[in-house]
Design an enzyme around this catalytic site. Sequence first.
Site, mmCIF file in Angstrom:
data_model
loop_
_atom_site.group_PDB
_atom_site.id
_atom_site.type_symbol
_atom_site.label_atom_id
_atom_site.label_comp_id
_atom_site.label_asym_id
_atom_site.label_seq_id
_atom_site.Cartn_x
_atom_site.Cartn_y
_atom_site.Cartn_z
ATOM 1 N N ASP A 39 0.857 -1.284 0.032
ATOM 2 C CA ASP A 39 0.026 -0.046 0.013
ATOM 3 C C ASP A 39 0.894 1.122 0.160
ATOM 4 O OD1 ASP A 39 -2.466 1.675 0.301
ATOM 5 O OD2 ASP A 39 -3.195 0.060 1.354
ATOM 6 N N ASP B 37 -2.785 4.783 -2.597
ATOM 7 C CA ASP B 37 -3.889 5.241 -1.794
ATOM 8 C C ASP B 37 -4.477 6.726 -2.298
ATOM 9 O OD1 ASP B 37 -5.233 4.762 0.964
ATOM 10 O OD2 ASP B 37 -4.446 6.770 1.383
ATOM 11 N N GLU C 70 -6.309 3.831 -5.978
ATOM 12 C CA GLU C 70 -7.539 3.939 -5.220
ATOM 13 C C GLU C 70 -8.143 5.645 -5.838
ATOM 14 O OE1 GLU C 70 -9.748 4.425 -1.054
ATOM 15 O OE2 GLU C 70 -7.737 5.446 -1.375
ATOM 16 N N HIS D 66 -11.226 -2.788 3.289
ATOM 17 C CA HIS D 66 -11.143 -2.424 4.845
ATOM 18 C C HIS D 66 -11.927 -1.111 4.869
ATOM 19 C CE1 HIS D 66 -8.205 -0.159 2.569
ATOM 20 N NE2 HIS D 66 -8.214 0.646 3.414
ATOM 21 N N ASP D 67 -12.348 -0.725 3.995
ATOM 22 C CA ASP D 67 -13.055 0.876 4.067
ATOM 23 C C ASP D 67 -14.602 0.599 3.924
ATOM 24 O OD1 ASP D 67 -10.776 2.135 4.326
ATOM 25 O OD2 ASP D 67 -10.810 2.694 2.390
HETATM 26 C C1 GLC Z 1 -7.957 5.324 1.765
HETATM 27 C C2 GLC Z 1 -7.831 4.158 2.677
HETATM 28 C C3 GLC Z 1 -8.365 4.796 4.077
HETATM 29 C C4 GLC Z 1 -7.756 5.722 4.575
HETATM 30 C C5 GLC Z 1 -7.732 6.965 3.491
HETATM 31 C C6 GLC Z 1 -6.618 7.892 4.017
HETATM 32 O O1 GLC Z 1 -9.197 5.763 1.468
HETATM 33 O O2 GLC Z 1 -8.223 3.278 1.889
HETATM 34 O O3 GLC Z 1 -8.584 3.497 4.730
HETATM 35 O O4 GLC Z 1 -8.368 6.052 5.851
HETATM 36 O O5 GLC Z 1 -7.211 6.399 2.381
HETATM 37 O O6 GLC Z 1 -5.465 7.322 4.061
#
Ligand code: GLC
Length: 547
Positions: free
Chosen positions: A98, A200, A254, A321-322
């Site tokens: 990540d 991310d 992402e 995980h979100d």
């Molecule tokens: C992304 C991650 C999340 C995190 C956010 C800030 O959306 O998947 O878990 O809180 O970024 O880094």
Amino acid sequence: MATPLWRNATIYQIYPRSFCDSNGDGIGDIPGIISKLDYLHDLGVKIVWLSPIYASPLDDLGYDISDYYKIHPDYGTMEDFEALVKEADKRGLKIVMDLVVNHTSDEHEWFRQSKDRNSPYHDYYYWRKGKEDNKLPPNNWTSMFTGPAWEYVPEVDEWYLHLYSKKQPDLNYHNPAVIEEVEKILRFYLDKGVYGFRCDVINQIFKETLEDGKGKSEQARGIEHYLMKEGNHKILQKFYEDVFSKQECVVIGETYNVDRENGIRFLKDHEMDMFFQFEVMGVDQTPSRVFAKKFKAESFKQLIYKWQKDIDWNANYLENHDQRRSITRFGDENRYHDESGKALGLLNLTLRGTPFVYEGEEIGMIDKKMGEPEDSKDVAVVTVNKIVKGYHLPRWFRRSLCNRLDRDHARTPMQWSNGVSAGFSSNKDTWIPVNPKQLDKINVEAESKDPSSVLCFYKEMIHLRETLPSLYDGSFVEVPTKGNLIAYKREKGEEVCFVVINLGKKPLSLASGFIPKGASVLISTYMDKKLPSFSLRPYEGVLLKVK
Ligand code: GLC
Ligand code: CA
């Protein structure tokens, strides 16, 4: 050129804190992951993406990194990490890291140094004077986690920008030194044998201006100034030219609220190999996410089809995980737990693109009943709860909102067995409690023994996918249907597969001739390989080979 691995592999996401605890401290760790590599190999996945394992104060559970070159002691050491890459490799598995570089932790050395206005690190972040004699923040932006996006620091007498929690200051991508630092991190891990990165919130890194935002929302006000700006594309192209183009690797973005136009650009210019869209995940909530919306398979299907048709290669996912667990959201965890779990798995694993399976999804893990919002481990929910409290809304409303947004649902320990702490840890106190609901049934040990389990379905389906070029490489052709019926074809050369799924509790009748003549069943969610002729049972799905 040979087809890169990421085009026909299934990718498995591990949330390291909750996967497997090897030393009984109640926290998942790298040796724990190593001990489960055979399990992953058996499942048939080829790439494993790890949520952050770097040094971090864990304000956002690792998405706030204080040292990119160190492993958090909870998870192990750099030697453990190297051993993981090596052991994975022995089993034909690749590791994806990540990459969290929109922001660092406020405990990162760069940030500490940046508080000195004469330090070169000052310009690594967005430090600004506020409005009205420095009494008000520099602009009206609000954080992605709600609340103000600026924090005042008396010793600096300036404010810094944080699009996430105040312990996650945003890096300044107008500064070439920041870009160099990121490239250094990329090379460091690629040199260690890592196969790539899940990047991310990578479509927010470039803030084009710091002007006020137009919206009124408590969340993400100002987003029009930093979502997928020209400068963002340029930086990603530079990463490709300088680093990624030099070897086979995978770059997964992402990309919050990505649209078609930017999505096409991301792929066309090699800015990434694939990305996560967010539209499908919005199917059961209003755009502000404040209110829930009833799940409708019809809208779900249309959104999935839309991305299948618009984008050449999708990163397909139903969980991470979100997000809350997909059976709870899109299926029926009580009456049709297994059936709906398998139907969703069939869908995710037969679309065009790379399928992602999140830990526990393959055994049909479900949401947990949450307690008070104050007890959540999720910084986003803790922040939202504080803000909403200020509005004096009914308590039930606040609780239900927080419960719906709570990312703890998907972060409960992986359920390996029905034993102590679900076999996740020898310690009965785990960092986050185990989900007791249906645990006797939803666990790896029990499901391995039951050939009709969600786990056995996933295993069979993941392996099957690899043997069928139409599935891993074919085109996607929608078959028009109404309501809960989902149907599409996948075609490659002579080979044609046909997927038919009833994503609802009621049996569905099929028009005569709907199932092509001569079709044979490759796998069915009811595991009986029955060729559906006139109807589909609740949540029944089948993968057929037509030619
Ligand atoms: C992304 C991650 C999340 C995190 C956010 C800030 O959306 O998947 O878990 O809180 O970024 O880094
Ligand atoms: Ca541990």
